[in-house]
Design an enzyme around this catalytic site. Sequence first.
Site, PDB file in Angstrom:
ATOM      1  N   SER A 151       0.815  -1.212   0.000  1.00 34.48           N
ATOM      2  CA  SER A 151       0.000   0.000   0.000  1.00 34.48           C
ATOM      3  C   SER A 151       0.847   1.260   0.000  1.00 34.48           C
ATOM      4  CB  SER A 151      -0.925   0.007   1.216  1.00 34.48           C
ATOM      5  OG  SER A 151      -1.898  -1.000   1.124  1.00 34.48           O
ATOM      6  N   ASP A 350      -8.926  -4.091   2.549  1.00 36.53           N
ATOM      7  CA  ASP A 350      -7.618  -4.735   2.464  1.00 36.53           C
ATOM      8  C   ASP A 350      -7.419  -5.720   3.604  1.00 36.53           C
ATOM      9  OD1 ASP A 350      -4.722  -4.927   1.698  1.00 36.53           O
ATOM     10  OD2 ASP A 350      -4.478  -3.933   3.638  1.00 36.53           O
ATOM     11  N   HIS A 354      -6.551  -9.725   3.626  1.00 35.28           N
ATOM     12  CA  HIS A 354      -5.446 -10.350   4.351  1.00 35.28           C
ATOM     13  C   HIS A 354      -5.948 -11.489   5.233  1.00 35.28           C
ATOM     14  CE1 HIS A 354      -2.004  -7.872   3.316  1.00 35.28           C
ATOM     15  NE2 HIS A 354      -2.732  -6.776   3.471  1.00 35.28           N
TER      16      HIS A 354
END
Length: 644
Positions: A151, A350, A354
């Site tokens: 990121s 995100d 993960h």
Amino acid sequence: MARGDEPLLSQGRPSSDHSDERSVEEEDALLTGQKTQQSRDYGWAFWREVGLFVWAAIATALVILFAVLYSHQQQTSKPTPSGGGWKDGKPTGKRNLIFMVSDGVGPTSLSLTRSFRQAATGLPIDDVLVLDEYLIGSSRTRSTSSLITDSAAGATAFSCGQKSYNGAISVLPNRDPCGTVLEAAKRAGYMTGLVVTTRITDATPACFAAHVNHRDEEDRIAEQEVGEHPLGRVLDLMLGGGRCHFLPNSTDGSCRKDGRDIVDLAKKNGFSYVSDRKSFDGLNFGANVKLPLLGLFAGTDIPYEVDRRNMNDVYPSLDEMARTALAALKSATEDSDKGFFLMIEGSRIDHAGHGNDPVAQVHEVLAYDAAFASVLDFLAEDDVEGVLVGTSDHETGGLATARQLHDTYPEYHWFPTVLANATRSAENLAYQLRDHIAGKHISPLDTGITSPPRRPRSSSPSAEASSPSEGEVSPSPPTLSDGDLKSYIRTHLLASGLGVHDPSASEIHRLAHVATDPWPASYILADIISRRAQVGWTTHGHSAVDVNIYASDPEQARPLLGNRENTEVGRFLAEYLDLGDVVEEVTRDLVKKMEQGGNGWMGRELEDAAVRKVGEDHYEGDFKVKKRRQEGCGCLGEGQLHVH
């Protein structure tokens, strides 16, 4: 002529002043096939009928025209923009730019969420997300150090319009800082803001308002964001989480390594400060905002939307924060010839990737879609020219709406209704399990735990509140049997939390024996529901897949049509606000300050291996990769858990 002698074809025909003459001629013409030579006399009655017909046709056409114009005006009822537009390839006049980042979202995330929404609410198959209607292109995401970006490098491409290494916060591979579009916008007279659902010091927001060599310097990022920055204060508004990085380490709830009070520093630099739901509500969706504003509503990350909705009295939503920021910045720029730049991030999509958690994923994407719709509404109603551009920094999880469960050739299925039965994220349920065990005694022999669990970084309110302070002695908990624990897992976590009523003995056993470490437990819980929904994942990290680009107006965002590098998105942001020269000027000033006073404000120096170029890193064998990571690169402290 006697009636009996009348021509056969004239019998019964209507009479007129000329019927006798016309009847004979018409009969002759019909019998001989020769056209009559009669010259008609068009009288007043004929021309009156022609006039009435023409008038009716014109009137009908005018009615249709007015109806179309009225309908168009109703559908596009937007005030005439004040200023704005393009001239000689450059934008002109007052304008606003809203940049939205759907962190970790790839094309499959949209497919997953769209099908989930249709199945869960009974919508037809042609019902789509708001995002689907504004797709204009796609972006390539590689960084300088890897074909798979993180990121930090992804957001540096957006903020600076340049590629950098994984972990870089608006710093280039040569270790020079690069000026950002937000810093340039502030210098040019625009108001600026950041809205996120993760820590405001996390990689994406940090890249717009800070410069450090590695993203883990979150304490230093916090300092720069409130004005301890080489350029002075560059932010007018911040809303999100991450309060722990702003509190001195002598304070409960702090995660700083030092005793600095960054909230106090922010106040000295003019910021007003809000830190809970009540104070957020007091902002009245922007009507009562005093800028600059710092709003930190969670110790670390704001909980996943699927969990937050059950704690709405504690945490604001992404949509609420976005609408508050838009209104506040609009009001602050009413009398200015400049507008504002606002970055809004759906940060925790995100994290769901993960964690390989499809339940958290679909609810996070829906929350982002709602915020996207609110920004569109704002632009439609605002009288200042503006554009919304949205994209992702990368895809997370290697998500697939398919999963092969057995060795035999798979059936073509995935089941979105399975996700609709879940009421909590896997992360939240893992922390509930940890807290349940922490409040009762269970033998290490039963759990596989030989030492007390360490406190993780978490968005879970229970995780923030449940661990005792250093030096505090917990009361001796009552005994909990293995059977009681497994019953709790079966009924409370799986049936009630995930909507799973057919757990296998091995699934329950796995949860019972890793229960005090929340990350493995959350992975197991996410896998349990993913398998039943037949949702596939290829990694707990990122992937190199291209990501979508969206825009409120394709004409305004024409340079982003088609397949683009992520740096082109960054360059467009600067070009739309006509900041190209200002970004270069800011970069020169930052480099000059670094040369004059050293780069201590950018954090610790990194080893060359951390900024290697693509091509320098190659396959070395899996065991060698593991060994290299165990030796470490000086990037992470022992025991720290991060998702990038």
